[in-house]
Design an enzyme around this catalytic site. Structure first.
Site, short mmCIF file in Angstrom:
data_model
loop_
_atom_site.label_atom_id
_atom_site.label_comp_id
_atom_site.label_asym_id
_atom_site.label_seq_id
_atom_site.Cartn_x
_atom_site.Cartn_y
_atom_site.Cartn_z
N ARG A 1 46.56 45.10 69.63
CA ARG A 1 46.40 45.78 68.32
C ARG A 1 47.77 46.24 67.82
O ARG A 1 48.54 46.86 68.55
CB ARG A 1 45.49 47.00 68.48
N ASN B 1 34.90 58.02 31.23
CA ASN B 1 36.21 57.65 30.69
C ASN B 1 36.92 58.79 29.95
O ASN B 1 38.13 58.72 29.73
CB ASN B 1 36.09 56.41 29.79
N SER C 1 28.07 43.99 31.48
CA SER C 1 29.17 43.29 30.79
C SER C 1 30.43 43.32 31.65
O SER C 1 30.76 44.35 32.24
CB SER C 1 29.51 43.96 29.46
C1 LIG Z 1 39.26 43.34 35.33
C2 LIG Z 1 37.99 43.56 36.10
O1 LIG Z 1 37.36 42.64 36.52
N1 LIG Z 1 37.60 44.82 36.28
C3 LIG Z 1 36.41 45.20 37.01
C4 LIG Z 1 36.78 46.21 38.09
C5 LIG Z 1 37.77 45.65 39.09
O2 LIG Z 1 37.23 44.49 39.72
C6 LIG Z 1 38.03 46.72 40.16
O3 LIG Z 1 38.54 47.87 39.53
C7 LIG Z 1 39.03 46.20 41.19
O4 LIG Z 1 39.32 47.23 42.11
O5 LIG Z 1 35.59 46.57 38.80
C8 LIG Z 1 34.59 47.20 37.97
O6 LIG Z 1 35.17 48.42 37.55
P1 LIG Z 1 34.54 49.59 36.62
O7 LIG Z 1 33.11 49.29 36.33
O8 LIG Z 1 34.91 50.89 37.24
O9 LIG Z 1 35.38 49.41 35.27
C9 LIG Z 1 36.75 49.75 35.19
C10 LIG Z 1 37.00 50.43 33.83
O10 LIG Z 1 36.74 49.49 32.78
C11 LIG Z 1 35.71 49.98 31.90
N2 LIG Z 1 34.87 48.84 31.49
C12 LIG Z 1 34.53 47.86 32.38
C13 LIG Z 1 33.76 46.79 31.94
C14 LIG Z 1 33.35 46.74 30.62
N3 LIG Z 1 32.60 45.73 30.14
N4 LIG Z 1 33.69 47.74 29.76
C15 LIG Z 1 34.44 48.78 30.18
O11 LIG Z 1 34.73 49.68 29.38
C16 LIG Z 1 34.96 51.03 32.70
O12 LIG Z 1 34.34 52.00 31.87
C17 LIG Z 1 36.08 51.62 33.56
O13 LIG Z 1 36.83 52.59 32.84
C18 LIG Z 1 33.39 47.46 38.91
O14 LIG Z 1 33.40 48.50 39.58
O15 LIG Z 1 32.49 46.66 38.96
C19 LIG Z 1 34.16 46.32 36.81
C20 LIG Z 1 35.38 45.83 36.03
O16 LIG Z 1 34.99 44.89 35.06
#
Ligand SMILES: CC(=O)N[C@H]1[C@H]([C@H](O)[C@H](O)CO)O[C@](OP(=O)(O)OC[C@H]2O[C@@H](n3ccc(N)nc3=O)[C@H](O)[C@@H]2O)(C(=O)O)C[C@@H]1O
Length: 417
Positions: A172, A33, A91
């Site tokens: 297609r 981040n 989380s």
């Molecule tokens: C709103 C939501 O559900 N976000 C999820 C997104 C979302 O579904 C996708 O981006 C869609 O394309 O997917 C995830 O996305 P990712 O893990 O990359 O997380 C996105 C950003 O949020 C921060 N984050 C996430 C969860 C958390 N508990 N704390 C955080 O600080 C991460 O550090 C990062 O900067 C995934 O890959 O599983 C997990 C994320 O939780």
């Protein structure tokens, strides 16, 4: 699916908070981040867009990490120190957002902006805020249009054939004959408190916001990083002011070009230490047509001439800003064309004035706060080289936006014919 409409108390007066979740742990890239993307910490790209959108009553970063807290504050965000329970790999964003809301009762609507989508522009956020505050949506999330043909998966050992999901193989579609499909792109999720408290980010009176494909970047795995870097250079948001090419770098000597240490011999001769990488950086800048000038509030003329850097220098400068102003006037430059690398309190005004400013990692706190870019390297240990790279990235951006403008105007001319 219905998250249960929550259409109360959300007009223009409702408190809209931008919330960027930025935990320290990350599955792939360590401290992703705040990893520098095209010279800016990842989280900085979206924080800058959020601040310039001017639609948020408050802008927050929720983190469990000291370094991320520091960077968030440098970009003007407030920091919510979250609990370890919502900072695990397992989380969910929803859990972290709910925890934030439990601590901030003043917030009515949360705009969860994901740092992993750094090409976001203020114009997108302004439109979404309108959808929530004026059009009364309970939740709005970002999507992007894709033209991708999907096929069903066949697991090993299954006696099945793959099936087309959104195409007819006998007919297609060509790209231009098919509107494509909308995919959630993870850039942002806006939702009202009532909805989030019920366990939803998407629900109630819900809408999507379609982002331009070139602004839609989702960094998920390491290989996305260089692609994202190229994308932000071409399409990212670089602040309110139009970009200008840098023509001059002024570098403070003690603490930037050197590590600030001075060794004095019995016969009062002084010795300083510098890094050859920084000399390479200065040469590269000169080759790209950028003048490099040096400045110090101390009389270090003898040491400087021994270093043989071939740069104009001003020593014993009691007021560095006056010197900088004089150079800027003499060279006929706008402030946007001037860059400055400093590390001390005496550099703060110059750092604030220059179009592009940087400090070494070990600069004093006031200088860090005034600078646009904080190097990973310390003074005298490659900071000048690193800042030069940062300037080169900006030059690439200037070139690519110039190309974009030329393409747009030639397309306009063609249409006008
Ligand atoms: C709103 C939501 O559900 N976000 C999820 C997104 C979302 O579904 C996708 O981006 C869609 O394309 O997917 C995830 O996305 P990712 O893990 O990359 O997380 C996105 C950003 O949020 C921060 N984050 C996430 C969860 C958390 N508990 N704390 C955080 O600080 C991460 O550090 C990062 O900067 C995934 O890959 O599983 C997990 C994320 O939780």
């Amino acid at each position: 699916m219905d998250g249960g409409a929550a259409a109360d108390g959300g007009g223009p007066g409702a408190h809209l908070a931008a919330l960027v979740l930025a935990r320290g742990g990350s599955k792939g890239i360590p401290l992703k981040n705040i990893k520098l993307l095209a010279g800016v910490p990842l989280v900085g790209w979206v924080l800058r867009a959020a601040a310039d959108a001017g639609v948020f009553h408050s802008i927050w970063v929720s983190t469990d990490h000291d370094e991320i807290e520091k960077v968030a504050k440098q970009f003007g965000a407030q920091v919510h120190r979250r609990s370890p329970e919502v900072s695990q790999d397992s989380s969910t964003s929803l859990e972290a957002i709910r925890e934030f809301l439990n601590h901030h009762h003043e917030v009515d609507i949360v705009g969860n902006i994901q740092a992993t989508s750094p090409c976001l522009h203020p114009s997108d956020l302004i439109k979404v805020a309108d959808m929530i505050q004026k059009e009364g949506f309970d939740s709005v999330f970002s999507v992007v249009r894709r033209h991708q043909f999907r096929w069903s998966e066949v697991k090993k050992g299954e006696n099945k054939m793959t099936e087309p999901q959104n195409l007819n193989p006998a007919k297609r579609y060509r790209r231009q004959d098919w509107p494509g499909e909308l995919y959630e792109n993870g850039s942002f999720y806006f939702a009202r408190r009532q909805l989030i408290e019920k366990g939803y980010l998407q629900g109630g009176k819900m809408a999507y916001y379609e982002m331009r494909a070139e602004h839609s970047v989702d960094i998920d795995i390491d290989i996305d990083w260089p692609i994202a870097e190229q994308r932000v250079l071409s399409f990212g948001y670089f602040g309110k002011e139009p970009l200008k090419e840098v023509k001059l770098l002024v570098c403070s000597i003690d603490g930037c070009l050197t590590n600030g240490r001075i060794y004095v011999s019995e016969d009062r001769k002084e010795m300083v230490c510098y890094d050859y990488r920084d000399i390479v950086g200065i040469d590269l800048l000169k080759k790209r047509g950028i003048q490099v000038r040096l400045i110090s509030d101390r009389d270090c003329s003898k040491t400087l001439s021994a270093m043989q850097l071939g740069c104009i220098a001003k020593v014993s400068a009691t007021n560095k800003l006056e010197v900088l102003e004089e150079w800027q006037r003499d060279m006929g430059l706008s402030w946007k064309e001037v860059s400055y690398l400093g590390n001390e309190e005496s550099d703060v005004e110059c750092l604030k004035k220059a179009g592009m400013s940087g400090v070494p990692a070990d600069a004093c706190v006031v200088a860090q706060k005034a600078a646009g870019y904080i190097c990973k390297s310390n003074g005298g240990c490659g900071a000048v080289r690193e800042f030069a790279e940062h300037i080169f990235l900006l030059l690439e951006k200037v070139n690519s936006s110039r190309k974009q403008m030329e393409e747009m105007s030639s397309a306009g001319e063609k249409m006008g014919k």
